[in-house]
Enzyme design. Structure first.
Site: not given
Length: 371
Positions: A237, A265-268, A288-291
């Site tokens: 990200t 799929r949608i993350g953060d 930034t990371g595992h959403g």
């Protein structure tokens, strides 16, 4: 005589108030004179042992270029929103990062991009998700914020809005890079039923699968072509936070998502309060990371809320959320933050995060590893 004394008293009172207001305005303007910007380009298991000198140099150069682009906007009196956008565009245009040009591939061999931006004065925000033809998603997110009544648009609808705003569209071929394509193919071959959570894990497998002599030849050849990549299990990200001359904060985030992601799929990254948040009274945050964990923990907003209501420093608030709360949930990643007085802050619980800042004194700094 009584009237003259009254007049004199009122005159003195007005003069005192005027002087107090002038002093107040002077202090306010001095505080608002600070400008600063900070960025990140993804966090994860980024180890120096797995990084070629040429690739490391390329990352530092691109981070510096993004910082300078955003800082130039601030120096010339531009807004923090425009500075954030300028910095992120540089990273979106680079194949080094998982955003824009360097976006990873989905399970269906497409590219789906997300982005969001927020300004701290009025808490206005814009976001887009699941777009596949937008060259610079952060620009479209900004237009959603400024030119629509909505906060988030997705997929085909977001691209229809982009057409109405004369946003630059590209063909799917624009996002194709051999690095990302080979990652997907390798993953589909080795683990066809997996749901991948980061995009670089298979770089190591791809190199190990080659003949050792071939690897030696590659390494001794033109390494400046950046054919080797670190096994960094990186959450890809990019993001930026900034403070402008008017004292306004802004934050923005952009991503290509996860390799082999399925089901839309949608993350953060496009979620206001999870991957992006800005409030002039507290801070600006890009994550930034595992959403999935960042969404569940409302990371960006939680950090700002702790600053605002607990009255703790931005660094303490960020560490409480990233090093304690998120880690307890077994979530990996980090944030870049900016305080209302222009102090950049980083916090991450992984071995590395591509990051940098230009502070209120004009000092530039870039880094990759934890130490």
């Amino acid at each position: 005589m009584r009237i003259n004394k009254t007049f004199l008293f009122l005159l003195m009172l007005v003069s005192a108030n005027t002087l107090a207001d002038n002093n107040k305005n002077l202090k306010s303007n001095t505080a608002k004179g600070n400008i600063a910007i900070a960025i990140h380009g993804g966090a994860g298991t980024i180890l120096k042992a797995n990084m070629t000198p040429e690739l490391e140099k390329a990352y530092h150069a691109k981070l510096a270029e993004a910082l300078k682009a955003g800082y130039q906007v601030l120096k010339t009196g531009g807004s923090s929103v425009n500075a954030v956008q300028a910095a992120i565009v540089i990273m979106e245009d680079s194949p080094l990062f998982n955003a824009g040009k360097g976006a990873v591939f989905t399970h269906d061999k497409t590219n789906e991009l997300d982005a969001s931006i927020m300004e701290g004065k009025s808490l206005n925000a814009g976001a887009i998700s699941g777009v596949s033809r937008i060259k610079n998603p952060i620009k479209l997110a900004t237009l959603v914020m400024n030119n629509s009544k909505h906060v988030m648009l997705s997929g085909q609808g977001a691209e229809e809005f982009a057409n109405s705003q004369s946003v630059e569209l590209v063909s799917s071929d624009y996002f194709h890079t051999d690095r990302r394509w080979n990652q997907l193919l390798k993953l589909l071959k080795d683990e066809p039923d997996s749901f991948k959570l980061s995009e670089d894990k298979d770089d190591k497998h791809a190199q190990q699968s080659k003949n050792p002599q071939d690897l030696n030849n590659e390494h001794s050849a033109k390494t400046a072509q950046l054919t080797q990549w670190p096994d960094d299990d990186k959450f890809g990200t990019v993001g930026a936070v900034a403070l402008d001359h008017s004292g306004n904060l802004a934050a923005g985030t952009s991503t290509g998502g996860m390799t082999n992601k399925k089901f839309g799929r949608i993350g953060d990254s496009p979620i206001i309060g999870a991957g992006t948040y800005a409030d002039n009274q507290a801070c600006a945050i890009s994550a930034t990371g595992h959403g999935e964990y960042f969404i569940r923990a409302a990371v960006a907003h939680d950090i700002c809320a702790r600053v605002k209501y607990k009255k703790v420093s931005l660094q303490q608030a960020a560490d409480e959320v990233i090093q304690e709360k998120l880690k307890a949930m077994q979530g990996d990643g980090g944030i870049v933050g900016m305080s209302p007085t222009g102090e950049p802050v980083f916090s991450f619980n992984s071995s590395g995060m591509y990051r940098g800042y230009i502070d209120k004194n004009g000092k530039i700094f870039t880094a990759i590893y934890q130490h």
